[in-house]
Motif scaffolding. Structure first.
Motif, mmCIF file in Angstrom:
data_model
loop_
_atom_site.group_PDB
_atom_site.id
_atom_site.type_symbol
_atom_site.label_atom_id
_atom_site.label_comp_id
_atom_site.label_asym_id
_atom_site.label_seq_id
_atom_site.Cartn_x
_atom_site.Cartn_y
_atom_site.Cartn_z
ATOM 1 N N SER A 1 12.521 7.742 16.874
ATOM 2 C CA SER A 1 11.926 8.644 15.379
ATOM 3 C C SER A 1 10.215 7.994 15.605
ATOM 4 O O SER A 1 9.496 7.556 16.299
ATOM 5 N N LEU A 2 9.771 9.349 15.936
ATOM 6 C CA LEU A 2 7.941 8.780 16.307
ATOM 7 C C LEU A 2 7.267 8.923 15.696
ATOM 8 O O LEU A 2 5.945 8.462 15.471
ATOM 9 N N PHE A 3 7.664 9.329 14.023
ATOM 10 C CA PHE A 3 6.957 8.580 13.464
ATOM 11 C C PHE A 3 6.566 7.850 13.211
ATOM 12 O O PHE A 3 5.099 6.793 13.140
ATOM 13 N N PRO A 4 6.791 5.935 13.343
ATOM 14 C CA PRO A 4 6.663 4.954 13.325
ATOM 15 C C PRO A 4 5.243 4.409 14.555
ATOM 16 O O PRO A 4 4.413 3.629 14.863
ATOM 17 N N TYR A 5 5.309 5.308 15.924
ATOM 18 C CA TYR A 5 4.362 5.052 16.742
ATOM 19 C C TYR A 5 3.122 5.400 16.273
ATOM 20 O O TYR A 5 2.067 5.328 16.232
ATOM 21 N N PHE A 6 3.004 6.958 15.362
ATOM 22 C CA PHE A 6 1.371 7.347 14.980
ATOM 23 C C PHE A 6 1.231 6.397 14.210
ATOM 24 O O PHE A 6 -0.012 6.345 13.838
ATOM 25 N N MET A 7 2.221 5.857 13.307
ATOM 26 C CA MET A 7 2.024 5.052 12.491
ATOM 27 C C MET A 7 0.816 4.093 12.805
ATOM 28 O O MET A 7 -0.278 3.256 12.130
ATOM 29 N N LEU A 8 1.547 2.942 13.568
ATOM 30 C CA LEU A 8 0.455 2.442 14.400
ATOM 31 C C LEU A 8 -0.278 2.469 14.783
ATOM 32 O O LEU A 8 -1.219 2.008 14.571
ATOM 33 N N VAL A 9 -0.394 4.184 15.800
ATOM 34 C CA VAL A 9 -2.100 4.275 15.692
ATOM 35 C C VAL A 9 -2.843 4.105 14.858
ATOM 36 O O VAL A 9 -3.966 3.825 15.405
ATOM 37 N N ALA A 10 -2.359 5.195 14.026
ATOM 38 C CA ALA A 10 -3.161 5.354 12.545
ATOM 39 C C ALA A 10 -3.598 4.212 12.052
ATOM 40 O O ALA A 10 -4.523 4.005 11.672
ATOM 41 N N LEU A 11 -2.484 2.649 11.626
ATOM 42 C CA LEU A 11 -3.232 1.752 10.888
ATOM 43 C C LEU A 11 -3.127 0.483 11.840
ATOM 44 O O LEU A 11 -4.516 0.117 10.780
ATOM 45 N N GLU A 12 -3.252 0.436 13.766
ATOM 46 C CA GLU A 12 -3.788 -0.729 14.293
ATOM 47 C C GLU A 12 -5.429 0.176 14.665
ATOM 48 O O GLU A 12 -6.102 -0.462 14.819
ATOM 49 N N ALA A 13 -5.518 1.823 14.784
ATOM 50 C CA ALA A 13 -7.023 1.626 15.441
ATOM 51 C C ALA A 13 -7.449 2.697 14.494
ATOM 52 O O ALA A 13 -8.516 2.756 14.586
ATOM 53 N N GLY A 14 -7.094 2.700 13.414
ATOM 54 C CA GLY A 14 -7.865 3.734 12.227
ATOM 55 C C GLY A 14 -7.872 3.720 11.243
ATOM 56 O O GLY A 14 -9.252 3.367 10.439
ATOM 57 N N GLY A 15 -7.595 2.142 10.916
ATOM 58 C CA GLY A 15 -7.801 1.406 9.563
ATOM 59 C C GLY A 15 -6.553 2.021 8.373
ATOM 60 O O GLY A 15 -5.134 3.088 8.736
ATOM 61 N N TYR A 16 -6.183 1.036 7.474
ATOM 62 C CA TYR A 16 -5.405 1.920 6.125
ATOM 63 C C TYR A 16 -5.433 2.733 5.533
ATOM 64 O O TYR A 16 -4.490 3.353 5.289
ATOM 65 N N VAL A 17 -6.446 3.500 5.665
ATOM 66 C CA VAL A 17 -7.058 4.432 4.931
ATOM 67 C C VAL A 17 -6.360 5.963 5.554
ATOM 68 O O VAL A 17 -5.574 6.577 4.696
ATOM 69 N N ARG A 18 -6.431 5.882 6.531
ATOM 70 C CA ARG A 18 -5.743 6.637 7.663
ATOM 71 C C ARG A 18 -4.064 6.329 7.631
ATOM 72 O O ARG A 18 -3.682 7.946 7.362
ATOM 73 N N GLY A 19 -3.395 4.973 7.269
ATOM 74 C CA GLY A 19 -2.222 4.811 7.536
ATOM 75 C C GLY A 19 -2.222 5.627 6.622
ATOM 76 O O GLY A 19 -0.352 6.248 5.909
ATOM 77 N N LEU A 20 -2.505 5.827 4.984
ATOM 78 C CA LEU A 20 -2.169 5.819 3.887
ATOM 79 C C LEU A 20 -2.454 7.322 3.680
ATOM 80 O O LEU A 20 -0.641 7.956 3.828
ATOM 81 N N VAL A 21 -3.067 7.916 4.391
ATOM 82 C CA VAL A 21 -2.839 8.959 4.487
ATOM 83 C C VAL A 21 -1.797 10.034 5.829
ATOM 84 O O VAL A 21 -0.851 10.706 4.994
ATOM 85 N N LEU A 22 -1.526 9.035 6.646
ATOM 86 C CA LEU A 22 -0.256 9.806 7.574
ATOM 87 C C LEU A 22 0.646 9.825 6.494
ATOM 88 O O LEU A 22 1.889 10.140 6.450
ATOM 89 N N LEU A 23 0.878 8.337 5.840
ATOM 90 C CA LEU A 23 2.123 8.252 4.920
ATOM 91 C C LEU A 23 1.963 9.363 3.553
ATOM 92 O O LEU A 23 3.577 9.723 3.431
ATOM 93 N N LEU A 24 0.932 9.648 3.184
ATOM 94 C CA LEU A 24 1.738 10.875 2.017
ATOM 95 C C LEU A 24 1.795 12.140 2.602
ATOM 96 O O LEU A 24 2.590 13.128 1.273
ATOM 97 N N LEU A 25 1.898 12.248 3.403
ATOM 98 C CA LEU A 25 2.128 13.357 4.440
ATOM 99 C C LEU A 25 3.554 13.411 5.302
ATOM 100 O O LEU A 25 3.340 14.376 5.164
ATOM 101 N N TYR A 26 3.846 11.924 4.716
ATOM 102 C CA TYR A 26 5.736 11.929 5.660
ATOM 103 C C TYR A 26 6.416 13.204 5.085
ATOM 104 O O TYR A 26 7.269 13.585 5.362
ATOM 105 N N PRO A 27 6.599 13.692 3.609
ATOM 106 C CA PRO A 27 7.295 14.473 2.834
ATOM 107 C C PRO A 27 6.866 15.910 3.391
ATOM 108 O O PRO A 27 7.935 16.781 4.025
ATOM 109 N N ILE A 28 6.004 16.388 4.252
ATOM 110 C CA ILE A 28 5.727 17.559 4.805
ATOM 111 C C ILE A 28 5.909 17.286 5.969
ATOM 112 O O ILE A 28 6.353 18.167 6.850
ATOM 113 N N ILE A 29 5.708 16.107 6.318
ATOM 114 C CA ILE A 29 6.139 16.727 7.688
ATOM 115 C C ILE A 29 7.604 16.259 8.407
ATOM 116 O O ILE A 29 8.138 16.450 8.914
ATOM 117 N N PHE A 30 8.675 14.851 7.060
ATOM 118 C CA PHE A 30 9.934 15.839 6.706
ATOM 119 C C PHE A 30 10.565 16.786 6.545
ATOM 120 O O PHE A 30 11.218 17.257 8.114
#
Length: 560
Positions: A83-112
């Motif tokens: 799945s491509l989601f973990p790769y983008f989550m790695l970028v969001a968390l490691e390069a952007g921070g935990y707030v960005r990662g949380l936003v991406l996680l909250l959008l996961y239902p829409i992405i799904f």
């Protein structure tokens, strides 16, 4: 009124299409003009072969005759379950921070609901993960993602790359969904790809906007020219979507793997990696799927409170009592090889010994000396080759006290460690000079072999469940804090047989050979592979620098 509503609806649709697809929708074609609207697309010039097994004799002959392989990364190299989601989550968390990662996680239902790995879902994930990141500082593609990509490489897809490489051909990798900046480091550095074609991230004033665009015509024409100079090309893919890519038309033959056969593909074993993944950065020690990322965010508040309690117990309670207390919270350690502690200066059996003892251990985290001290039940003096100013927070919360900081000047460092040994101290040194997460040992600096008549090697192994307590490009002051907030972690300490280094002091053996001997003994005991890589190799790959602290001069290590 109806015309205004219709106009506003068209404008909204155009804006939404631009955000998701980077372009507006083409105007709808009226049914009355379908007879003359769009001419039929020309037939595909390539010969399509339905490939029903791993690369075999027929394909090997084609690859040997061809000089270029065009590989579909999405469906011809990676496992179908990736799945491509973990790769983008790695970028969001490691390069952007935990707030960005949380936003991406909250959008996961829409992405799904959008299809998970569909084009629109990928564009949404790229928008969240990349928007606002400085392009010049983005190193996730070469420092963090290669480890996870290599775990998703299919052995069958890699075999195609290996065969064309053995025949002396060029390997051109095409990624249809992922941005090129995410995969280029992995493909070129670890799989030997000569060219990578993929989507580009738009930039504005040096920052990523989060919008993805296809490679422009000039870049594609350049790639075609490169492939034209290499002669006939062969394509390898696992989806008919690859046939729509412009580079597919440069292939004389295309091998299409059926969906049923792709379902049987296996991951490439670590032993067959063309290049070992020795170094990687990032804090996450797990693959951040949606479920595991949710579990991490739910654990963090409790983990911070538990980490504070662990730290208080480690600083105030003696070792013999704090060990069972910390083990009950998931922070454990064990002494390997029967639990035998080596005889020490001043202990029974060595009362006449006046000098101290040199302990040589591999470097896994900043708190390696703490666990050596706990295993010995004695205070030790730790010396560090690289303790940056931010890393001094770890020194302040260390239960073994102040660390002796080396200056990277060979003569000065030798005198400093010799003084500690003359005072009878137990000196712990990590000759690798930097940490390594994977089961490899870096090159040992030979200075330790010149200071004592014998050394005692100590093997260190660390297991963490959620976070890595080391970093190359992040805040080193948080290394120890990341360790204590893990749900579960375990340190393994193994004392090896004492090694005599008197032959080095007598001039009968070079110190570099002795360092290699100690490295080999430690590697055999731990089951790790020995390398000649150094801290400079690590920081050049992960951080783009040589890893030197600005406050410390370079260590002139000519003999190592």
């Amino acid at each position: 009124m109806a015309k205004k509503q219709k106009l506003s609806h068209r404008l909204f649709s155009a804006l939404l299409s631009f955000l998701l697809h980077g372009r507006t929708r083409p105007p709808a074609i009226s049914s009355r003009t379908t007879a003359t609207a769009v001419p039929a697309s020309p037939p595909h010039p390539s010969t399509l072969h339905h490939h029903h097994s791993s690369p075999g004799t027929q394909m090997a002959e084609k690859l040997a005759a061809a000089r270029t392989l065009v590989l579909d990364v999405d469906a011809g190299l990676l496992l179908p379950s990736s799945s491509l989601f973990p790769y983008f989550m790695l970028v969001a968390l490691e390069a952007g921070g935990y707030v960005r990662g949380l936003v991406l996680l909250l959008l996961y239902p829409i992405i799904f609901c959008m299809g998970g790995d569909s084009d629109a879902a990928v564009r949404v994930m790229a928008m969240v993960a990349f928007c606002g990141l400085r392009a010049s500082r983005f190193r996730a593609g070469c420092a963090m993602l290669p480890k996870w990509f290599m775990e998703d490489v299919a052995a069958e897809g890699f075999e195609a790359m290996r065969m064309i490489g053995a025949a002396g051909g060029r390997r051109v990798c095409v990624t249809r969904r992922l941005p090129r900046v995410m995969v280029e480091g992995f493909l070129s550095e670890y799989l030997g790809a000569e060219a990578v074609v993929g989507r580009e991230m738009k930039m504005l004033w040096g920052f990523y906007t989060g919008l993805m665009v296809e490679e422009d015509e000039l870049v594609l024409e350049k790639k075609k020219k490169i492939m034209g100079e290499c002669g006939d090309a062969v394509g390898f893919c696992g989806s008919q979507e690859f046939l729509q890519h412009p580079l597919s038309r440069c292939c004389k033959d295309i091998y299409l793997v059926t969906r049923e056969d792709r379902a049987t593909w296996q991951a490439l074993p670590r032993s067959k990696y063309p290049k070992a993944v020795v170094f990687h950065d990032g804090r996450l020690a797990f693959r951040p799927t949606a479920g595991s990322t949710l579990a991490m965010f739910m654990w963090l508040p409790f983990g911070v409170a538990l980490g504070s309690a662990r730290l208080a117990a480690a600083l105030t309670v003696p070792y013999r009592y704090s060990t069972p207390i910390l083990a009950a919270t998931g922070m454990s350690w064990r002494l390997k090889a029967g639990g035998k502690r080596p005889p020490l200066p001043g202990a029974d059996g060595e009362r006449g010994r006046r000098r101290g003892q040199m302990f040589v251990c591999n470097h896994r985290t900043l708190i390696d000396p703490v666990y050596v001290s706990m295993a010995l039940d004695r205070q030790v003096r730790a010396v560090s080759y690289s303790l940056s100013r931010p890393g001094r927070l770890s020194e302040l919360i260390s239960p073994i006290g102040r660390t002796v900081r080396l200056t990277r000047d060979r003569d000065a460092d030798g005198r400093a460690m010799a003084r500690l040994l003359e005072r009878g101290d137990l000196v712990v040194v990590c000759p690798e000079g930097t940490t390594c997460r994977e089961p490899y040992l870096l090159r040992f600096s030979p200075l330790f072999a010149e200071l004592s008549d014998d050394v005692l090697p100590v093997g260190i192994a660390v297991e963490t469940a959620m976070f890595y307590p080391t970093t190359s490009g992040g805040l080193k002051c948080l290394d120890s804090l990341y360790y204590i907030v893990n749900p579960r972690m375990c340190y393994t300490v193994q004392f090896l047989e004492r090694v005599s280094t008197a032959v080095v002091r007598e001039g009968k053996m070079p110190s570099a050979d002795m360092a290699n001997l100690v490295q080999k003994k430690m590697g055999d005991a731990l089951g790790y592979s020995c390398t000649m890589l150094s801290r400079k190799d690590k920081y050049r790959m992960l951080a783009g620098n040589d890893g030197k602290c600005s406050s410390a001069p370079a260590w002139r290590n000519d003999n190592s």
